[in-house]
Design a protein around this motif. Structure first.
Motif, short mmCIF file in Angstrom:
data_model
loop_
_atom_site.label_atom_id
_atom_site.label_comp_id
_atom_site.label_asym_id
_atom_site.label_seq_id
_atom_site.Cartn_x
_atom_site.Cartn_y
_atom_site.Cartn_z
N ILE A 155 0.85 -1.19 0.00
CA ILE A 155 0.00 0.00 0.00
C ILE A 155 0.89 1.24 0.00
O ILE A 155 2.05 1.18 0.43
CB ILE A 155 -0.96 0.02 1.22
CG1 ILE A 155 -0.18 -0.07 2.53
CG2 ILE A 155 -2.01 -1.08 1.09
CD1 ILE A 155 -1.02 0.12 3.78
N PRO A 156 0.36 2.37 -0.49
CA PRO A 156 1.18 3.58 -0.49
C PRO A 156 1.37 4.15 0.91
O PRO A 156 0.51 4.00 1.77
CB PRO A 156 0.38 4.55 -1.37
CG PRO A 156 -1.02 4.07 -1.31
CD PRO A 156 -0.94 2.57 -1.11
N THR A 157 2.52 4.78 1.11
CA THR A 157 2.79 5.52 2.35
C THR A 157 3.06 6.97 1.97
O THR A 157 3.45 7.27 0.83
CB THR A 157 3.99 4.96 3.11
OG1 THR A 157 5.14 5.01 2.27
CG2 THR A 157 3.74 3.52 3.56
N TYR A 158 2.86 7.86 2.93
CA TYR A 158 3.00 9.29 2.68
C TYR A 158 3.79 9.94 3.80
O TYR A 158 3.58 9.61 4.98
CB TYR A 158 1.63 9.96 2.57
CG TYR A 158 0.77 9.31 1.51
CD1 TYR A 158 0.90 9.67 0.18
CD2 TYR A 158 -0.16 8.34 1.85
CE1 TYR A 158 0.12 9.07 -0.81
CE2 TYR A 158 -0.94 7.72 0.87
CZ TYR A 158 -0.79 8.09 -0.45
OH TYR A 158 -1.56 7.48 -1.42
N PRO A 159 4.67 10.89 3.48
CA PRO A 159 5.39 11.62 4.52
C PRO A 159 4.42 12.44 5.37
O PRO A 159 3.41 12.94 4.87
CB PRO A 159 6.32 12.55 3.74
CG PRO A 159 6.41 11.97 2.36
CD PRO A 159 5.10 11.29 2.13
N VAL A 160 4.75 12.56 6.64
CA VAL A 160 3.98 13.40 7.55
C VAL A 160 4.93 14.36 8.26
O VAL A 160 6.12 14.10 8.36
CB VAL A 160 3.19 12.57 8.60
CG1 VAL A 160 2.17 11.68 7.93
CG2 VAL A 160 4.12 11.76 9.47
N ARG A 161 4.37 15.46 8.72
CA ARG A 161 5.15 16.40 9.53
C ARG A 161 4.20 17.07 10.52
O ARG A 161 2.98 17.14 10.30
CB ARG A 161 5.87 17.44 8.68
CG ARG A 161 4.97 18.46 8.01
CD ARG A 161 5.76 19.44 7.18
NE ARG A 161 4.87 20.44 6.57
CZ ARG A 161 5.24 21.29 5.64
NH1 ARG A 161 6.49 21.28 5.18
NH2 ARG A 161 4.39 22.18 5.16
N ILE A 162 4.80 17.54 11.60
CA ILE A 162 4.04 18.23 12.64
C ILE A 162 4.29 19.72 12.51
O ILE A 162 5.43 20.17 12.42
CB ILE A 162 4.46 17.72 14.03
CG1 ILE A 162 4.10 16.23 14.17
CG2 ILE A 162 3.81 18.56 15.13
CD1 ILE A 162 4.66 15.57 15.40
#
Length: 109
Positions: free
Chosen positions: A90-97
């Motif tokens: 499945i695709p993954t996506y970068p995250v940031r706070i």
């Protein structure tokens, strides 16, 4: 040739994502699942690659999400399909706070 550009999108408040409780969201037309493991956050596609179930309805065990239909598991860090019957990642996506908010990077916009 340049890499496709993407955009950071506001996903949710940090406190909306509870430890061990996946959160399903639609952002810019994409179905995403957001996860919290300790102080870390992750984002994947929310649709199981095997039977199109919502992964946010599944069981999160450490860094593995289990599909609620046929119990296939994916690694939320890489999207890798780990157990039968799932075979397609499945695709993954970068995250940031940003402050008290979580943002997700979606490619190709």
């Amino acid at each position: 040739m340049t890499a496709p550009q993407g955009t950071w999108h506001e996903a949710c408040a940090l406190d909306a994502v509870k430890e061990g409780e996946p959160l399903g969201l639609e952002i810019a037309g994409a179905q995403l699942a957001i996860y919290r493991v300790g102080a870390d956050f992750f984002a994947t596609g929310n649709i199981c690659s095997h039977a199109e179930a919502m992964l946010s309805d599944g069981l999160l065990d450490g860094y593995e999400i289990e599909c609620p239909l046929h119990n296939g598991r994916f690694d939320i860090r890489s999207g890798e399909a780990l157990t039968s019957p799932v075979e397609i990642d499945i695709p993954t996506y970068p995250v940031r706070i940003e402050g008290d908010r979580l943002q997700v990077y979606l490619p190709g916009e």
